[in-house]
Design an enzyme around this catalytic site. Structure first.
Site, PDB file in Angstrom:
ATOM      1  N   GLY A  12       0.775  -1.343  -0.012  1.00 51.40           N
ATOM      2  CA  GLY A  12       0.055   0.052   0.144  1.00 51.40           C
ATOM      3  C   GLY A  12       0.752   1.195   0.076  1.00 51.40           C
ATOM      4  O   GLY A  12       0.444   2.230  -0.985  1.00 51.40           O
ATOM      5  N   TYR A 134       5.434  -6.770  16.293  1.00 48.51           N
ATOM      6  CA  TYR A 134       5.840  -5.908  15.133  1.00 48.51           C
ATOM      7  C   TYR A 134       6.762  -4.655  15.419  1.00 48.51           C
ATOM      8  O   TYR A 134       7.857  -4.251  14.643  1.00 48.51           O
ATOM      9  CB  TYR A 134       4.550  -5.385  14.550  1.00 48.51           C
ATOM     10  CG  TYR A 134       4.488  -4.366  13.565  1.00 48.51           C
ATOM     11  CD1 TYR A 134       5.398  -4.368  12.291  1.00 48.51           C
ATOM     12  CD2 TYR A 134       4.154  -2.957  13.686  1.00 48.51           C
ATOM     13  CE1 TYR A 134       5.038  -3.581  11.343  1.00 48.51           C
ATOM     14  CE2 TYR A 134       4.046  -2.043  12.944  1.00 48.51           C
ATOM     15  CZ  TYR A 134       4.874  -2.453  11.682  1.00 48.51           C
ATOM     16  OH  TYR A 134       4.573  -1.097  10.691  1.00 48.51           O
ATOM     17  N   ARG A 172      -6.932   9.731  16.203  1.00 50.27           N
ATOM     18  CA  ARG A 172      -5.362   9.414  16.514  1.00 50.27           C
ATOM     19  C   ARG A 172      -4.576   9.585  15.358  1.00 50.27           C
ATOM     20  O   ARG A 172      -3.547  10.353  15.181  1.00 50.27           O
ATOM     21  CB  ARG A 172      -5.221   7.726  16.677  1.00 50.27           C
ATOM     22  CG  ARG A 172      -3.752   7.720  16.841  1.00 50.27           C
ATOM     23  CD  ARG A 172      -3.825   5.834  17.312  1.00 50.27           C
ATOM     24  NE  ARG A 172      -2.402   5.488  17.317  1.00 50.27           N
ATOM     25  CZ  ARG A 172      -1.985   4.924  16.197  1.00 50.27           C
ATOM     26  NH1 ARG A 172      -2.816   4.499  15.187  1.00 50.27           N
ATOM     27  NH2 ARG A 172      -0.712   4.426  16.034  1.00 50.27           N
TER      28      ARG A 172
HETATM   29  N1  LIG Z   1       0.840   1.665   6.262  1.00 51.52           N
HETATM   30  C1  LIG Z   1       1.443   2.497   7.183  1.00 51.52           C
HETATM   31  O1  LIG Z   1       0.849   3.736   7.099  1.00 51.52           O
HETATM   32  C2  LIG Z   1       2.622   2.372   7.749  1.00 51.52           C
HETATM   33  C3  LIG Z   1       2.950   3.027   9.005  1.00 51.52           C
HETATM   34  C4  LIG Z   1       4.198   2.684   9.675  1.00 51.52           C
HETATM   35  C5  LIG Z   1       5.075   1.940   8.974  1.00 51.52           C
HETATM   36  N2  LIG Z   1       4.837   1.234   7.810  1.00 51.52           N
HETATM   37  C6  LIG Z   1       5.893   0.294   7.180  1.00 51.52           C
HETATM   38  O2  LIG Z   1       5.978   0.502   5.810  1.00 51.52           O
HETATM   39  C7  LIG Z   1       6.141  -0.628   5.141  1.00 51.52           C
HETATM   40  C8  LIG Z   1       5.270  -0.504   4.134  1.00 51.52           C
HETATM   41  O3  LIG Z   1       3.942  -0.839   4.685  1.00 51.52           O
HETATM   42  P1  LIG Z   1       2.500  -1.309   3.919  1.00 51.52           P
HETATM   43  O4  LIG Z   1       1.378  -0.605   4.572  1.00 51.52           O
HETATM   44  O5  LIG Z   1       2.737  -0.728   2.247  1.00 51.52           O
HETATM   45  O6  LIG Z   1       2.428  -2.824   3.840  1.00 51.52           O
HETATM   46  P2  LIG Z   1       1.965  -3.638   2.949  1.00 51.52           P
HETATM   47  O7  LIG Z   1       1.644  -4.889   3.711  1.00 51.52           O
HETATM   48  O8  LIG Z   1       0.812  -3.240   2.250  1.00 51.52           O
HETATM   49  O9  LIG Z   1       3.209  -3.955   2.030  1.00 51.52           O
HETATM   50  C9  LIG Z   1       4.389  -4.786   2.592  1.00 51.52           C
HETATM   51  C10 LIG Z   1       4.860  -5.520   1.332  1.00 51.52           C
HETATM   52  O10 LIG Z   1       6.048  -6.091   1.490  1.00 51.52           O
HETATM   53  C11 LIG Z   1       6.001  -7.603   0.989  1.00 51.52           C
HETATM   54  N3  LIG Z   1       6.683  -8.622   1.975  1.00 51.52           N
HETATM   55  C12 LIG Z   1       6.065  -9.017   2.950  1.00 51.52           C
HETATM   56  N4  LIG Z   1       6.784  -9.996   3.385  1.00 51.52           N
HETATM   57  C13 LIG Z   1       7.833 -10.225   2.408  1.00 51.52           C
HETATM   58  C14 LIG Z   1       8.903 -11.299   2.412  1.00 51.52           C
HETATM   59  N5  LIG Z   1       8.995 -12.089   3.298  1.00 51.52           N
HETATM   60  N6  LIG Z   1       9.767 -10.938   1.289  1.00 51.52           N
HETATM   61  C15 LIG Z   1       9.429 -10.061   0.029  1.00 51.52           C
HETATM   62  N7  LIG Z   1       8.033  -9.101   0.421  1.00 51.52           N
HETATM   63  C16 LIG Z   1       7.679  -9.208   1.363  1.00 51.52           C
HETATM   64  C17 LIG Z   1       4.472  -7.917   0.930  1.00 51.52           C
HETATM   65  O11 LIG Z   1       3.868  -8.832  -0.268  1.00 51.52           O
HETATM   66  C18 LIG Z   1       3.887  -6.437   0.772  1.00 51.52           C
HETATM   67  O12 LIG Z   1       3.663  -6.218  -0.831  1.00 51.52           O
HETATM   68  C19 LIG Z   1       6.145  -1.622   6.130  1.00 51.52           C
HETATM   69  O13 LIG Z   1       7.673  -1.930   6.480  1.00 51.52           O
HETATM   70  C20 LIG Z   1       5.593  -1.096   7.387  1.00 51.52           C
HETATM   71  O14 LIG Z   1       5.751  -1.635   8.562  1.00 51.52           O
HETATM   72  C21 LIG Z   1       3.718   1.342   7.248  1.00 51.52           C
END
Ligand SMILES: NC(=O)c1ccc[n+]([C@@H]2O[C@H](COP(=O)([O-])OP(=O)(O)OC[C@H]3O[C@@H](n4cnc5c(N)ncnc54)[C@H](O)[C@@H]3O)[C@@H](O)[C@H]2O)c1
Length: 268
Positions: A12, A134, A172
Protein backbone atom coordinates in the site's frame (compact mmCIF):
# COMPACT_ATOMS: atom_id res chain seq x y z
CA UNK A 1 22.38 7.47 -13.68
CA UNK A 2 20.63 7.09 -10.31
CA UNK A 3 19.14 3.74 -9.42
CA UNK A 4 17.19 2.76 -6.32
CA UNK A 5 15.64 -0.44 -5.06
CA UNK A 6 12.23 -0.28 -3.37
CA UNK A 7 11.32 -3.42 -1.41
CA UNK A 8 7.71 -4.16 -0.51
CA UNK A 9 6.83 -2.51 -3.79
CA UNK A 10 3.47 -4.28 -4.22
CA UNK A 11 2.27 -2.88 -0.89
CA UNK A 12 0.00 0.00 0.00
CA UNK A 13 2.68 2.55 0.94
CA UNK A 14 4.80 1.84 -2.16
CA UNK A 15 1.75 2.24 -4.40
CA UNK A 16 1.00 5.66 -2.91
CA UNK A 17 4.67 6.72 -3.01
CA UNK A 18 5.74 5.70 -6.49
CA UNK A 19 4.00 8.54 -8.39
CA UNK A 20 5.62 11.09 -6.05
CA UNK A 21 9.11 9.68 -6.72
CA UNK A 22 8.68 9.65 -10.52
CA UNK A 23 11.21 11.90 -12.22
CA UNK A 24 13.65 11.91 -9.29
CA UNK A 25 15.54 8.69 -10.11
CA UNK A 26 16.55 7.28 -13.49
CA UNK A 27 15.55 3.77 -12.52
CA UNK A 28 13.43 2.36 -9.67
CA UNK A 29 13.69 -1.40 -9.19
CA UNK A 30 10.59 -2.73 -7.47
CA UNK A 31 10.95 -5.92 -5.43
CA UNK A 32 8.36 -8.04 -3.66
CA UNK A 33 7.07 -11.59 -3.47
CA UNK A 34 3.94 -10.65 -5.38
CA UNK A 35 4.01 -8.90 -8.77
CA UNK A 36 3.70 -5.14 -9.03
CA UNK A 37 1.13 -3.80 -11.45
CA UNK A 38 1.01 -0.60 -13.51
CA UNK A 39 4.73 0.03 -13.82
CA UNK A 40 6.04 3.24 -15.40
CA UNK A 41 8.85 3.33 -17.98
CA UNK A 42 11.53 3.99 -15.31
CA UNK A 43 10.36 1.05 -13.15
CA UNK A 44 11.08 -2.69 -13.36
CA UNK A 45 10.14 -5.62 -11.15
CA UNK A 46 12.32 -8.28 -9.51
CA UNK A 47 10.99 -11.03 -7.29
CA UNK A 48 12.99 -11.10 -4.04
CA UNK A 49 11.83 -12.94 -0.90
CA UNK A 50 13.38 -11.07 2.02
CA UNK A 51 14.30 -14.31 3.79
CA UNK A 52 16.52 -15.30 0.82
CA UNK A 53 19.96 -13.63 1.17
CA UNK A 54 20.97 -14.43 -2.40
CA UNK A 55 17.81 -12.89 -3.85
CA UNK A 56 18.33 -9.79 -1.68
CA UNK A 57 21.93 -9.45 -2.91
CA UNK A 58 20.89 -9.82 -6.54
CA UNK A 59 18.16 -7.17 -6.10
CA UNK A 60 20.62 -4.75 -4.44
CA UNK A 61 23.37 -5.12 -7.07
CA UNK A 62 24.23 -1.85 -8.81
CA UNK A 63 21.88 0.29 -6.70
CA UNK A 64 22.66 3.77 -5.37
CA UNK A 65 20.15 3.41 -2.55
CA UNK A 66 17.52 1.17 -1.02
CA UNK A 67 14.08 2.13 0.26
CA UNK A 68 13.22 -0.80 2.51
CA UNK A 69 9.45 -0.99 2.85
CA UNK A 70 9.08 -4.76 2.59
CA UNK A 71 7.93 -6.89 5.47
CA UNK A 72 4.97 -7.80 7.65
CA UNK A 73 3.25 -4.48 8.28
CA UNK A 74 1.20 -5.17 11.41
CA UNK A 75 1.13 -7.42 14.46
CA UNK A 76 1.43 -11.14 13.86
CA UNK A 77 2.86 -14.39 15.17
CA UNK A 78 6.54 -14.31 16.12
CA UNK A 79 7.54 -16.74 13.34
CA UNK A 80 6.07 -14.43 10.70
CA UNK A 81 7.55 -11.25 12.17
CA UNK A 82 10.89 -13.00 12.63
CA UNK A 83 11.17 -14.18 9.04
CA UNK A 84 9.94 -11.04 7.27
CA UNK A 85 11.12 -8.25 9.58
CA UNK A 86 14.09 -9.59 11.54
CA UNK A 87 15.79 -11.99 9.10
CA UNK A 88 14.49 -10.00 6.11
CA UNK A 89 15.74 -6.65 7.41
CA UNK A 90 19.15 -8.13 8.27
CA UNK A 91 19.38 -9.61 4.78
CA UNK A 92 18.72 -6.23 3.18
CA UNK A 93 21.31 -4.34 5.27
CA UNK A 94 23.85 -7.13 4.75
CA UNK A 95 23.13 -7.19 1.00
CA UNK A 96 23.66 -3.41 0.91
CA UNK A 97 27.05 -3.80 2.59
CA UNK A 98 28.18 -6.70 0.40
CA UNK A 99 27.01 -5.03 -2.82
CA UNK A 100 28.41 -1.61 -1.89
CA UNK A 101 25.05 0.20 -1.82
CA UNK A 102 25.81 3.40 0.08
CA UNK A 103 22.36 4.30 1.45
CA UNK A 104 19.37 2.65 3.10
CA UNK A 105 16.08 4.30 4.01
CA UNK A 106 14.28 2.07 6.51
CA UNK A 107 10.51 2.15 7.04
CA UNK A 108 10.32 2.08 10.83
CA UNK A 109 7.03 2.71 12.58
CA UNK A 110 5.29 4.69 15.31
CA UNK A 111 4.76 1.26 16.90
CA UNK A 112 8.45 1.27 17.90
CA UNK A 113 7.43 4.00 20.40
CA UNK A 114 3.74 3.10 20.82
CA UNK A 115 3.72 2.89 24.63
CA UNK A 116 4.49 6.58 25.14
CA UNK A 117 1.41 8.33 26.43
CA UNK A 118 -0.45 10.79 24.23
CA UNK A 119 0.15 13.47 26.85
CA UNK A 120 3.90 13.26 26.18
CA UNK A 121 5.77 15.01 23.36
CA UNK A 122 8.79 12.99 22.36
CA UNK A 123 11.76 13.44 20.06
CA UNK A 124 13.00 10.71 17.74
CA UNK A 125 16.10 10.42 19.95
CA UNK A 126 14.01 8.98 22.82
CA UNK A 127 14.48 5.29 23.54
CA UNK A 128 12.15 2.81 21.91
CA UNK A 129 8.97 1.65 23.65
CA UNK A 130 7.46 -0.94 21.27
CA UNK A 131 3.80 -1.88 21.60
CA UNK A 132 3.90 -5.20 19.69
CA UNK A 133 6.24 -7.86 18.33
CA UNK A 134 5.91 -5.83 15.12
CA UNK A 135 7.11 -2.71 16.96
CA UNK A 136 10.04 -4.69 18.39
CA UNK A 137 11.03 -5.66 14.84
CA UNK A 138 11.05 -1.97 13.85
CA UNK A 139 13.29 -1.16 16.83
CA UNK A 140 15.58 -3.95 15.59
CA UNK A 141 15.67 -2.37 12.13
CA UNK A 142 16.64 1.00 13.63
CA UNK A 143 19.43 -0.75 15.60
CA UNK A 144 20.66 -2.46 12.41
CA UNK A 145 20.76 0.94 10.72
CA UNK A 146 22.88 2.35 13.53
CA UNK A 147 25.26 -0.64 13.41
CA UNK A 148 25.72 -0.58 9.63
CA UNK A 149 26.26 3.19 9.66
CA UNK A 150 28.80 3.20 12.48
CA UNK A 151 30.68 0.04 11.57
CA UNK A 152 30.54 -0.01 7.77
CA UNK A 153 29.83 3.59 6.77
CA UNK A 154 26.41 3.12 5.20
CA UNK A 155 24.26 6.25 5.28
CA UNK A 156 20.96 5.38 6.92
CA UNK A 157 17.66 7.16 7.54
CA UNK A 158 15.05 5.35 9.65
CA UNK A 159 11.62 6.92 9.33
CA UNK A 160 9.20 6.18 12.18
CA UNK A 161 6.17 6.35 9.93
CA UNK A 162 2.88 7.40 11.51
CA UNK A 163 0.14 6.49 9.05
CA UNK A 164 0.37 6.97 5.30
CA UNK A 165 -2.86 7.93 3.57
CA UNK A 166 -4.35 10.62 1.35
CA UNK A 167 -6.06 11.98 4.49
CA UNK A 168 -6.11 11.14 8.22
CA UNK A 169 -8.55 8.33 8.97
CA UNK A 170 -9.54 9.08 12.61
CA UNK A 171 -8.67 11.24 15.63
CA UNK A 172 -5.42 9.38 16.43
CA UNK A 173 -4.29 9.74 12.84
CA UNK A 174 -4.69 13.55 13.11
CA UNK A 175 -1.57 13.36 15.32
CA UNK A 176 0.50 10.87 13.30
CA UNK A 177 -0.66 11.16 9.68
CA UNK A 178 1.71 11.62 6.75
CA UNK A 179 0.68 12.40 3.20
CA UNK A 180 2.51 10.24 0.60
CA UNK A 181 4.03 13.36 -0.98
CA UNK A 182 5.64 14.29 2.36
CA UNK A 183 6.93 10.74 2.84
CA UNK A 184 8.44 10.88 -0.65
CA UNK A 185 10.26 14.05 0.42
CA UNK A 186 11.71 12.31 3.50
CA UNK A 187 12.80 9.36 1.36
CA UNK A 188 14.61 11.67 -1.04
CA UNK A 189 16.40 13.23 1.94
CA UNK A 190 17.51 9.72 2.95
CA UNK A 191 18.79 8.94 -0.54
CA UNK A 192 20.32 12.33 -1.36
CA UNK A 193 21.34 14.33 1.74
CA UNK A 194 25.14 14.78 1.56
CA UNK A 195 25.76 14.87 5.33
CA UNK A 196 23.54 12.01 6.47
CA UNK A 197 25.22 9.45 8.74
CA UNK A 198 22.47 7.67 10.69
CA UNK A 199 19.30 9.45 11.76
CA UNK A 200 15.88 8.48 13.06
CA UNK A 201 13.04 10.85 12.17
CA UNK A 202 9.27 10.80 12.40
CA UNK A 203 7.27 10.24 9.24
CA UNK A 204 4.59 12.84 9.92
CA UNK A 205 3.13 15.75 7.99
CA UNK A 206 2.73 19.23 9.51
CA UNK A 207 0.22 18.13 12.17
CA UNK A 208 -0.96 20.63 14.82
CA UNK A 209 -1.80 17.74 17.17
CA UNK A 210 1.51 15.95 16.76
CA UNK A 211 2.98 14.11 19.77
CA UNK A 212 6.40 14.27 18.17
CA UNK A 213 9.26 16.76 18.06
CA UNK A 214 10.57 16.24 14.53
CA UNK A 215 13.40 18.80 14.63
CA UNK A 216 15.93 16.26 13.31
CA UNK A 217 13.91 15.91 10.10
CA UNK A 218 13.51 19.69 9.80
CA UNK A 219 17.27 20.16 10.28
CA UNK A 220 17.80 17.83 7.30
CA UNK A 221 15.61 20.15 5.21
CA UNK A 222 12.22 18.46 5.54
CA UNK A 223 9.39 20.89 4.77
CA UNK A 224 6.05 19.03 4.80
CA UNK A 225 3.39 20.39 2.47
CA UNK A 226 0.36 18.82 4.14
CA UNK A 227 -1.53 19.49 7.40
CA UNK A 228 -3.82 16.99 9.10
CA UNK A 229 -5.93 19.80 10.54
CA UNK A 230 -7.20 20.53 7.02
CA UNK A 231 -9.02 17.16 7.25
CA UNK A 232 -10.38 17.59 10.78
CA UNK A 233 -14.04 17.18 9.88
CA UNK A 234 -13.49 13.93 7.96
CA UNK A 235 -11.26 12.41 10.66
CA UNK A 236 -13.70 13.20 13.48
CA UNK A 237 -16.63 11.86 11.49
CA UNK A 238 -14.75 8.57 11.04
CA UNK A 239 -13.76 8.57 14.72
CA UNK A 240 -17.45 8.62 15.61
CA UNK A 241 -17.86 5.21 13.98
CA UNK A 242 -15.13 3.55 16.12
CA UNK A 243 -15.70 1.64 19.36
CA UNK A 244 -14.11 3.07 22.52
CA UNK A 245 -10.71 1.62 23.47
CA UNK A 246 -9.97 2.56 27.09
CA UNK A 247 -6.36 1.34 26.95
CA UNK A 248 -5.43 2.25 23.39
CA UNK A 249 -6.76 5.81 23.68
CA UNK A 250 -4.10 6.64 26.31
CA UNK A 251 -1.13 5.62 24.20
CA UNK A 252 0.42 6.79 20.94
CA UNK A 253 0.22 3.27 19.46
CA UNK A 254 -3.57 3.11 19.92
CA UNK A 255 -5.15 -0.31 19.36
CA UNK A 256 -1.74 -1.96 18.99
CA UNK A 257 -1.26 -1.21 22.73
CA UNK A 258 -4.60 -2.66 23.88
CA UNK A 259 -4.19 -5.81 21.75
CA UNK A 260 -3.05 -8.66 24.10
CA UNK A 261 -2.56 -6.14 26.97
CA UNK A 262 -2.41 -7.93 30.32
CA UNK A 263 -2.57 -6.67 33.88
CA UNK A 264 -2.67 -3.24 35.40
CA UNK A 265 -2.38 0.09 33.60
CA UNK A 266 -0.79 1.66 36.70
CA UNK A 267 2.60 0.13 35.87
CA UNK A 268 2.75 2.45 32.86
N1 LIG B 1 0.97 1.80 6.15
C1 LIG B 1 1.44 2.66 7.03
O1 LIG B 1 0.85 3.70 7.28
C2 LIG B 1 2.73 2.33 7.75
C3 LIG B 1 2.98 2.94 8.99
C4 LIG B 1 4.18 2.67 9.65
C5 LIG B 1 5.13 1.85 9.04
N2 LIG B 1 4.84 1.27 7.85
C6 LIG B 1 5.84 0.37 7.25
O2 LIG B 1 5.97 0.69 5.87
C7 LIG B 1 6.19 -0.49 5.12
C8 LIG B 1 5.12 -0.63 4.03
O3 LIG B 1 3.85 -0.75 4.66
P1 LIG B 1 2.54 -1.09 3.82
O4 LIG B 1 1.39 -0.53 4.58
O5 LIG B 1 2.73 -0.75 2.40
O6 LIG B 1 2.49 -2.67 4.01
P2 LIG B 1 1.94 -3.75 2.96
O7 LIG B 1 1.65 -4.97 3.76
O8 LIG B 1 0.86 -3.16 2.14
O9 LIG B 1 3.21 -3.98 2.05
C9 LIG B 1 4.32 -4.73 2.47
C10 LIG B 1 4.85 -5.49 1.26
O10 LIG B 1 5.95 -6.30 1.71
C11 LIG B 1 5.86 -7.54 1.02
N3 LIG B 1 6.46 -8.59 1.83
C12 LIG B 1 6.01 -9.11 3.01
N4 LIG B 1 6.79 -10.11 3.42
C13 LIG B 1 7.76 -10.25 2.48
C14 LIG B 1 8.85 -11.13 2.33
N5 LIG B 1 9.10 -12.08 3.26
N6 LIG B 1 9.65 -11.00 1.26
C15 LIG B 1 9.40 -10.03 0.33
N7 LIG B 1 8.38 -9.16 0.41
C16 LIG B 1 7.56 -9.28 1.46
C17 LIG B 1 4.37 -7.82 0.85
O11 LIG B 1 4.13 -8.72 -0.22
C18 LIG B 1 3.82 -6.43 0.63
O12 LIG B 1 3.64 -6.13 -0.73
C19 LIG B 1 6.20 -1.65 6.10
O13 LIG B 1 7.53 -1.93 6.46
C20 LIG B 1 5.44 -1.09 7.28
O14 LIG B 1 5.82 -1.73 8.49
C21 LIG B 1 3.67 1.47 7.20
Amino acid sequence: MSRILMTGAAGGVASMLRPHLAGHFDEVVLSDIVPVTGMAAHERFVEAPLADPGACRAACRGMDGIVHLGGFAHEGPWETIHEANIVGCYNIFEAARLEGVPRVVFASSNHAIGFYRRTERIGSDRRVRPDTRYGVSKAFGEALGSYYADKFGLRVLSIRIGNVAERPLDERRLSIWIHPEDLAQLIRIGIEHPDLHNEVVFGASDNDRSWWDNHIAYALGYAPAHRSEDHLEHAMEEQGRLAADTIGQRFQGGGFCSDEFAGDLDRL
